[in-house]
Design a protein around this motif. Structure first.
Motif, PDB file in Angstrom:
ATOM      1  N   TRP A 226       3.755   6.338   1.149  1.00 23.61           N
ATOM      2  CA  TRP A 226       3.689   8.343   1.318  1.00 23.61           C
ATOM      3  C   TRP A 226       3.286   9.377   1.907  1.00 23.61           C
ATOM      4  N   ALA A 227       1.859   8.360   2.004  1.00 22.55           N
ATOM      5  CA  ALA A 227       1.716   9.358   3.460  1.00 22.55           C
ATOM      6  C   ALA A 227       2.065   9.537   5.535  1.00 22.55           C
TER       7      ALA A 227
ATOM      8  N   ASP B 183       0.923  -0.880   0.453  1.00 22.91           N
ATOM      9  CA  ASP B 183      -0.310  -0.270   0.357  1.00 22.91           C
ATOM     10  C   ASP B 183       0.971   1.383   0.078  1.00 22.91           C
ATOM     11  N   TRP B 184       1.224   2.008  -0.816  1.00 22.50           N
ATOM     12  CA  TRP B 184       2.034   3.355  -1.128  1.00 22.50           C
ATOM     13  C   TRP B 184       1.599   4.025  -0.700  1.00 22.50           C
ATOM     14  N   ASP B 185       0.217   4.416  -0.930  1.00 24.75           N
ATOM     15  CA  ASP B 185      -0.688   5.472  -0.379  1.00 24.75           C
ATOM     16  C   ASP B 185      -0.155   5.504   1.035  1.00 24.75           C
ATOM     17  N   GLU B 186      -0.523   4.352   1.678  1.00 27.17           N
ATOM     18  CA  GLU B 186       0.376   4.345   3.207  1.00 27.17           C
ATOM     19  C   GLU B 186       1.752   5.149   3.303  1.00 27.17           C
TER      20      GLU B 186
ATOM     21  N   LYS C 160       4.930  11.649   4.797  1.00 28.37           N
ATOM     22  CA  LYS C 160       4.713  13.382   3.719  1.00 28.37           C
ATOM     23  C   LYS C 160       4.494  14.036   5.743  1.00 28.37           C
TER      24      LYS C 160
END
Lengths: 176, 322
Positions: free
Chosen positions: B281-282, B276-279, B285
């Protein structure tokens, strides 16, 4: 770049009574006394020292083989001679280690004196530092500074037999 | 760009082609680049970026485990955890020193961290909610770090490579104490087994993210590999980690939180489901579960140390006068 940092001290460490003193890294400190305490905390968390030295980084004069090949040899100036410790770095991966000591009237001439005094040594680079710039750990304090780490065997990876533990688990699995 | 020949790269980086060619030849011969040596500005920039991020990770990495020192279940575990957290502080010091040899100052690196401008490993922005998390961090997180650090111990920059040799030796203690803990609890009481299962379930995916984005999405990898800073890619290291850990965790009776996990006979690799790359990057950031808490703790620690720094400086000034 404004430099408001504390001065940098080079840290040297001797791992055993018969071992050479080797360069280990640097610490920042307002004075040599605190540099010594920082060096002990940073570099002697494991039982690998009988002595520590701290030296202001700017007291060390470096000369590489390349620089030596380019430079003309400086003659020994007549002047007040002091004792220098001589260090050499012998391999890309190795730490700089102590070779001996010489007397000279300047860092440049100390390197020349070292080359003459230790003809069988061919380091990649030479370091010379005036003995007076070195602060050494007191031998009377060696026990309190270095001995405690010797009993902390739980810091040694060999204390954790995970390979045989895994083997036992797998054997148990096969039987089950 | 970095598959290109040296002359093209020299033009793009605005470097002297001959110097760049000599530099690359040195790396090809396996020589180490040392602080006073010529190096491309981009090599220096990339190393300062990597080494300072790495130093920050060691320093922030003290926080998740440090929280458990007073709650360790035995004196032995408390001693181990104290020594481990102390090691991380030391590793931060070795690494800041290595970055300083490239011209970065301690002050600007610390400021970048405390101002929230510098990155550190995303893994430390997760909470340690049970005691077993300390075992999971040791075995998984430190195990993953060791793979990366073993590679970096061979890197082309001398001071970084020497710092890594030292760090790897000490990290092996960190990994093994964690693995020992997980093995023992996995064979322990039902409550211990449940605690271990829960810890691995939560730490598995974030640990796989530690290796960084997939090679195709990793913007710095090309130049880092060309100049011998990295010698293996994120995906290679991640695959090796997965292949090491899956059979061992399964032997402990632990179920990994991945329905797609399977062994691929043809390639002899364990294959996971999608990360889960969204996790990732979140969290990177600043929006992970504990980012704000970690930064607040760092700033507090720095502020709490102010009087010590002032006292030490005043003492040194006074000693010089006498």
């Amino acid at each position: 770049m404004t430099d408001t940092q504390w001065p940098r001290y080079m840290v040297f460490q001797q791992e055993g009574p018969d071992q050479p003193v080797v360069h280990n890294g640097t610490v920042h400190a307002p004075d040599a006394e605190l540099a010594m305490l920082n060096a002990r905390d940073v570099f002697v968390r494991r039982p690998e020292a009988v002595a520590l030295w701290v030296v202001p980084a700017d007291a060390i004069f470096t000369q590489t083989q390349e620089e030596l090949a380019k430079n003309e040899l400086a003659g020994e100036a007549s002047g007040y001679r002091v004792e220098y410790y001589v260090f050499g770095k012998f391999a890309q991966q190795a730490q700089c280690r102590q070779i001996g000591q010489v007397a000279a009237s300047s860092p440049q001439t100390a390197v020349q004196a070292a080359i003459a005094a230790f003809p069988d040594q061919q380091p990649l680079w030479w370091w010379v530092l005036p003995i007076s710039a070195v602060r050494k750990s007191e031998s009377t304090q060696a026990e309190s500074m270095f001995l405690a780490a010797r009993y902390k065997t739980f810091k040694d990876q060999a204390e954790y037999p995970v390979v045989s533990m895994m083997r036992q688990l797998r054997d148990k699995g096969k039987l089950g | 760009m970095y598959g290109a020949d040296v002359e093209q790269i020299a033009i793009q980086l605005n470097e002297d082609p001959q110097k760049l060619a000599d530099f690359e030849a040195r790396i090809a011969r396996g020589e180490k680049i040392e602080p006073g040596d010529w190096m491309p500005a981009e090599y220096r920039r990339q190393l300062i970026r990597m080494i300072s991020q790495h130093a920050h990770s060691e320093v922030v990495g003290m926080l998740p485990e440090g929280a458990w020192i007073t709650k360790a279940p035995s004196l032995r575990r408390k001693l181990i955890l104290l020594a481990k957290v102390q090691d991380e502080a030391g590793h931060g010091q070795y690494l800041y020193h290595a970055a300083e040899t490239l011209g970065a100052t301690r002050e600007e690196m610390l400021d970048a961290l405390l101002d929230g401008k510098a990155k550190y490993s995303s893994i430390f922005n997760y909470h340690t909610t049970t005691w077993a998390d300390n075992g999971a961090i040791g075995w998984l997180v430190d195990g993953a770090a060791i793979l990366n650090q073993t590679m970096l111990a061979r890197c082309s920059y001398g001071p970084y490579s020497r710092a890594m040799v030292r760090i790897c030796m000490e990290e092996n203690f960190h990994r093994k104490q964690g693995q020992e803990m997980i093995i023992l609890y996995s064979q322990g009481t039902p409550a211990q087994r449940a605690m271990v299962q829960d810890a691995i379930t939560r730490w598995w995916w974030p640990t796989l993210m530690m290796f960084g984005p997939h090679d195709a999405d990793s913007p710095n990898s090309g130049v880092l590999i060309r100049w011998g800073i990295k010698t293996r890619t994120n995906d290679e290291l991640r695959q090796e980690f997965i292949n090491q850990l899956v059979p061992d965790l399964q032997a402990c009776g632990i179920v990994l939180p991945d329905p797609d996990l399977h062994y691929d006979e043809a390639s002899k690799n364990w294959r996971t489901g999608p990360i889960d790359w969204d996790e990732f990057w979140a969290v990177l950031k600043g929006n992970g579960p504990a980012n704000a808490e970690r930064m607040a703790a760092r700033r507090q620690a720095h502020a709490d140390g102010q009087w010590v720094r002032e006292a030490a400086a005043a003492y040194a000034a006074k000693s010089q006068i006498q």
